[in-house]
Motif scaffolding. Sequence first.
Motif, PDB file in Angstrom:
ATOM      1  N   CYS A 100       0.930  -1.380  -0.139  1.00 43.65           N
ATOM      2  CA  CYS A 100      -0.372   0.010  -0.058  1.00 43.65           C
ATOM      3  C   CYS A 100       0.742   1.138   0.022  1.00 43.65           C
ATOM      4  O   CYS A 100       0.302   2.415  -0.665  1.00 43.65           O
ATOM      5  N   VAL A 101       2.069   0.869   0.953  1.00 47.62           N
ATOM      6  CA  VAL A 101       2.834   2.605   0.911  1.00 47.62           C
ATOM      7  C   VAL A 101       3.436   2.603  -0.632  1.00 47.62           C
ATOM      8  O   VAL A 101       3.924   3.397  -0.804  1.00 47.62           O
ATOM      9  N   ASN A 102       3.978   1.269  -0.862  1.00 42.41           N
ATOM     10  CA  ASN A 102       4.437   1.867  -1.979  1.00 42.41           C
ATOM     11  C   ASN A 102       3.679   2.014  -3.127  1.00 42.41           C
ATOM     12  O   ASN A 102       4.216   2.894  -4.372  1.00 42.41           O
ATOM     13  N   MET A 103       2.329   2.021  -3.543  1.00 41.40           N
ATOM     14  CA  MET A 103       1.231   2.272  -4.585  1.00 41.40           C
ATOM     15  C   MET A 103       1.343   3.927  -4.266  1.00 41.40           C
ATOM     16  O   MET A 103       1.409   4.289  -5.077  1.00 41.40           O
ATOM     17  N   PHE A 104       1.500   4.243  -3.046  1.00 46.12           N
ATOM     18  CA  PHE A 104       0.956   5.551  -2.980  1.00 46.12           C
ATOM     19  C   PHE A 104       2.307   6.544  -3.051  1.00 46.12           C
ATOM     20  O   PHE A 104       1.647   7.208  -3.143  1.00 46.12           O
ATOM     21  N   PHE A 105       3.504   5.410  -3.052  1.00 44.99           N
ATOM     22  CA  PHE A 105       4.227   6.335  -3.229  1.00 44.99           C
ATOM     23  C   PHE A 105       4.068   6.747  -5.129  1.00 44.99           C
ATOM     24  O   PHE A 105       4.579   8.177  -5.661  1.00 44.99           O
ATOM     25  N   PHE A 106       4.065   5.706  -5.120  1.00 46.65           N
ATOM     26  CA  PHE A 106       3.935   6.203  -7.318  1.00 46.65           C
ATOM     27  C   PHE A 106       3.095   7.256  -6.966  1.00 46.65           C
ATOM     28  O   PHE A 106       3.159   7.248  -8.044  1.00 46.65           O
ATOM     29  N   ALA A 107       1.785   7.038  -6.583  1.00 52.21           N
ATOM     30  CA  ALA A 107       0.211   7.555  -7.152  1.00 52.21           C
ATOM     31  C   ALA A 107       1.166   9.209  -7.031  1.00 52.21           C
ATOM     32  O   ALA A 107       1.429  10.605  -6.899  1.00 52.21           O
ATOM     33  N   LEU A 108       2.655   9.419  -5.327  1.00 53.57           N
ATOM     34  CA  LEU A 108       2.434  10.134  -5.086  1.00 53.57           C
ATOM     35  C   LEU A 108       3.334  11.591  -6.045  1.00 53.57           C
ATOM     36  O   LEU A 108       3.366  12.624  -7.012  1.00 53.57           O
ATOM     37  N   TYR A 154       0.150  17.575 -11.174  1.00 48.69           N
ATOM     38  CA  TYR A 154      -0.385  18.964 -10.805  1.00 48.69           C
ATOM     39  C   TYR A 154       0.444  20.371 -11.058  1.00 48.69           C
ATOM     40  O   TYR A 154       0.716  21.039 -11.309  1.00 48.69           O
ATOM     41  N   SER A 155       1.855  19.628 -10.938  1.00 48.37           N
ATOM     42  CA  SER A 155       2.815  21.153 -11.688  1.00 48.37           C
ATOM     43  C   SER A 155       3.337  21.665 -12.324  1.00 48.37           C
ATOM     44  O   SER A 155       3.604  22.211 -12.747  1.00 48.37           O
ATOM     45  N   ASN A 156       2.968  20.572 -13.476  1.00 46.98           N
ATOM     46  CA  ASN A 156       2.982  20.069 -15.033  1.00 46.98           C
ATOM     47  C   ASN A 156       4.335  20.921 -15.667  1.00 46.98           C
ATOM     48  O   ASN A 156       4.579  21.759 -16.251  1.00 46.98           O
ATOM     49  N   MET A 157       5.147  19.595 -14.158  1.00 45.21           N
ATOM     50  CA  MET A 157       5.857  19.797 -15.009  1.00 45.21           C
ATOM     51  C   MET A 157       6.530  18.827 -16.076  1.00 45.21           C
ATOM     52  O   MET A 157       6.649  17.394 -15.936  1.00 45.21           O
TER      53      MET A 157
END
Length: 412
Positions: A245-253, A260-263
């Motif tokens: 769960c943490v692994n996929m959360f980091f991937f979503a980040l 969102y930052s449009n980088m």
Amino acid sequence: MLELALKGSRRYWMWISFLLVLIVVGSTAWIDQLINGLEITGMSRDVSWGFYISQFTYLVGLAASGVMIVLPNYFHNYKTNKHMVIFGEFMAIAACIMCLFFIVVDIGQPTRAMNMIFHATPNSILFWDMIVLNGYLGLNLMVGWLCLQADRQNLPHPKWLKPFIYTSIIWAFSIHTVTAFLYQGLPGRHYWLTAILAARFLASAFCSGPAILLLVMMVVEKFTTFKMAKNAVKTLVKIIAYAMCVNMFFFALEIFTAFYSNMPGHMHPIVYLFAGEHGHHELVGLMWTFIGLAAVAIGLLVTPKLRNNMKLLPWTLVILVVATWIDKGLGLLIGGFNPTPFLTITPYWPTGKELMVSMMIYATGALVITILFKIATDVKEEMGHSQAMPCGCSTEDNCDCAPAEDEAAAEA
């Protein structure tokens, strides 16, 4: 104790022979690489790392995952999994050996590895990666072998080993952190240029590594008298669930931050991996497969009824391992190199000979695991540790049925 590896059933020797055949077949491709160089691989000027380094990265996670067995036993006095600790340490040994072999084949000529010793450059992350990998290998060899030898002689573990055991636990975190720094230290590769890459590596390691260990242990249970404690398995599966769960959360980040930052620099590799770019869609199917399998694995792991289903558990773990391998063992590396700094795409796919050399290394690791686990299970059998009982549990404090029987007796 090495003599225990020389005694086995016909099935055991057939498996050993099969692995040796794979090693010999794979070595022919490696000899070809030694003669003709890295041109036999799919690597190029733009994609200077390939399948070898991606497998090295994934296996470092397997090596580090042994800490998920050792840490609860020594830091939290969780003795339920005490008979599994040796297998975690031996798995780390095999994983470290495979990691080092992948580095050797990646640098082209094995003699170049000596340059890191004779011409040491402490300002290089690769130098420290060599230190932590070899150090972790040495620690697990010493601790695992001496502890198993003490068990066989019915002696307590040497007290002077404790500092090395605690050091190995801390060291496990360092090997994957330093490996992440290898990627993070390349500012021109935006997919890797993230402060949480090391955290992503560790989260991935702590779900995929224990999953592989449990799968191997299930095979060991099938062909030997060794039995894992049910409570220990359930606890480890919970750790796997949280880590995934943490692994996929980091991937979503990472996805959120990039879009969102449009980088553009951070967006382009993700677009290439999941939607394709400039007419190249080589990894799109695989990456969406990774997302789908990850979602299925999390769904199965966070549901208690499904997580505790021992018949379903092996399939859940296989799904998780495949998902994490696609992400970390393939997509992470290729996505880091594409698009190039010139915003072009240089497709990469491992060649047949590259895969044969990798097969040789994986077969070598499987051979090391087979021999070490054979020794460990034979010692456990001699000592009567974790052997099958009529109730389906194992002996001593590993029997999960004992508390329930005691409570029933008290009520009567």
